[in-house]
Design an enzyme around this catalytic site. Sequence first.
Site, PDB file in Angstrom:
ATOM      1  N   GLU A 333       0.780   8.435  -0.786  1.00  0.00           N
ATOM      2  CA  GLU A 333       0.148   9.142  -1.911  1.00  0.00           C
ATOM      3  C   GLU A 333      -0.072   8.266  -3.143  1.00  0.00           C
ATOM      4  O   GLU A 333       0.193   8.701  -4.270  1.00  0.00           O
ATOM      5  CB  GLU A 333       0.993  10.371  -2.296  1.00  0.00           C
TER       6      GLU A 333
HETATM    7  C1  NGO Z   1       4.964  14.472   1.110  1.00  0.00           C
HETATM    8  C2  NGO Z   1       5.109  13.618  -0.124  1.00  0.00           C
HETATM    9  C3  NGO Z   1       6.444  13.824  -0.815  1.00  0.00           C
HETATM   10  C4  NGO Z   1       6.775  15.312  -0.938  1.00  0.00           C
HETATM   11  C5  NGO Z   1       6.738  15.944   0.444  1.00  0.00           C
HETATM   12  C6  NGO Z   1       7.045  17.416   0.382  1.00  0.00           C
HETATM   13  C7  NGO Z   1       5.346  12.349   1.716  1.00  0.00           C
HETATM   14  C8  NGO Z   1       5.523  11.203   2.611  1.00  0.00           C
HETATM   15  N1  NGO Z   1       5.019  12.287   0.447  1.00  0.00           N
HETATM   16  O1  NGO Z   1       5.516  13.619   2.112  1.00  0.00           O
HETATM   17  O2  NGO Z   1       6.416  13.210  -2.074  1.00  0.00           O
HETATM   18  O3  NGO Z   1       8.061  15.453  -1.482  1.00  0.00           O
HETATM   19  O4  NGO Z   1       5.489  15.765   1.052  1.00  0.00           O
HETATM   20  O5  NGO Z   1       7.012  18.041   1.628  1.00  0.00           O
END
Ligand code: NGO
Length: 527
Positions: A333
Amino acid sequence: MRQHHRTLRLLGSLLLVAAGAGVTAAAPARAAAPTPLDRVVPAPAAVHPGGSPYRITRGTHIRVDGSREARRVGEYLADLLRPSTGYRLPVTAHGDGGIRLRLTKGVSGPEGYRLDSSHRHLTISAGSPAGLFHGVQTLRQLLPPAVEKDSVQPGPWLVAGGTIEDAPRYGWRGAMLDVARHFLTVEEVKRYVDRLALYKFNKLHLHLSDDQGWRIAVDSWPRLAAYGGSTEVGGGPGGSYTKAQYREIVRYAASRHLEVVPEIDMPGHTHAALASYAELNCDGVAPPLYTGTEVGFSSLCVDKEVTYDFVDDVVREIAALTPGRHLHIGGDEAHSTSHADYVRFMDRVQPIVAKYGKTVVGWHQLTGAAPAEGALAQYWGLDGTSAEEKAQVARAARGGTGLILSPADRIYLDMKYTEDTPLGLSWAGYVEVRRSYDWDPGAYLPDVPASAVRGVEAPLWTETVENSAHVDYLAFPRLPGVAELGWSPAATHDWEDYRVRLAAQGPRWDALGIGYYRSPQVPWPAA
Ligand code: NGO
């Protein structure tokens, strides 16, 4: 039909007891029926039931061969059994008979073991201490749930006769704890390690930094923990581990044969670091701390040299504290980093990890850059992830990048079970127990060679999770299913059989004080 099958099994066990040591005649028949050898989670690779059961008694010794490692596993077993049996169970390198733990070259690969149970002996042999330890977990599950209690219980302590030959399908059987969104104490982490050990997990991935908190002391950048660790989601006091505390987690995990995989998430998910040091920001201004739950808004400054000094210092210090091979650099992200910058950043950061002797692990977005040789990518997509993104991951896998599978709509333990689940998130959907268990890691992603799949990992993100009770409720009963996907041969995969074995774990969790979700998909025994 299933009921019929179970009744037959039960009858079979009763007959075995009756034909066995004879010593059980006075005990109530129901309590005396030992757990069938195949009623274990994760399902063993091969089970050959037969012969009379083994019984642990007041006079039982735990015999270890001369090695320090076998003695350590022996002491662990004794510590496990003494409170509920009330027996002394001396651990000794002398004599014969009793429970025998043997390190024997060539038994069942690096983590496998063999368990032989008969009237005279209960022998666990393995080629490695980890194998012995996993064998002990099997033995534990073959004993009645009351063995988990910390006060003396009546027994009898019978183990069904026969042989188990067992070894894992995958070398990576992980669980992740996000200690950044809500801080979890050393004691809470250790408690989870003990849960993981019972199901033969071998990696504890700690998500040590995120926008809401930095959780590990770094001597060269002390404000990371001191200031960046001073809050958490919701504005609570947060916290961080001193180096000594982190080492204690590593030591404890190692004593349960788990490798700690530390994660410093970058270039995104870095707001706590950016808030701690103005110079890390492109504009030189430190933002205030953040306690919300948005994602994707922060980025290290890819153009500044100080960014790489920072990464070098952090990776060096954490690598020095971490005996395991792997260091996770996040990479998910990075929505506030351009693609070109992301690629450039990863090109500079991955060699730093190698320089300090570690293997890179990253979330699967790393496959959008150039994964270093030997790197592992952790896939966290879902059914709805675009074909393009899946193809990118598959291409990397065919090019040699190993995959750890953590599909969010299967094994993200922070997803709600149903819309009524009081904790958790639902962005990847609701994930009931069957959905979590019923898939095959070996055939999950298209065009990925089976050999690229190194295993599975269950992340537990903690936006809504504040303590061990919350952790337990979301992890149980899904966590054992992940263990089974990682350990058991694909041929044993069968929901109808699994749900019965899983149900039998319920009383064990009650004895251990684990508060779990009583999924209607699982035939729990009446309380
Ligand atoms: C995503 C995000 C995290 C969140 C999570 C919540 C990843 C790899 N990045 O997973 O920052 O906490 O979802 O389910």
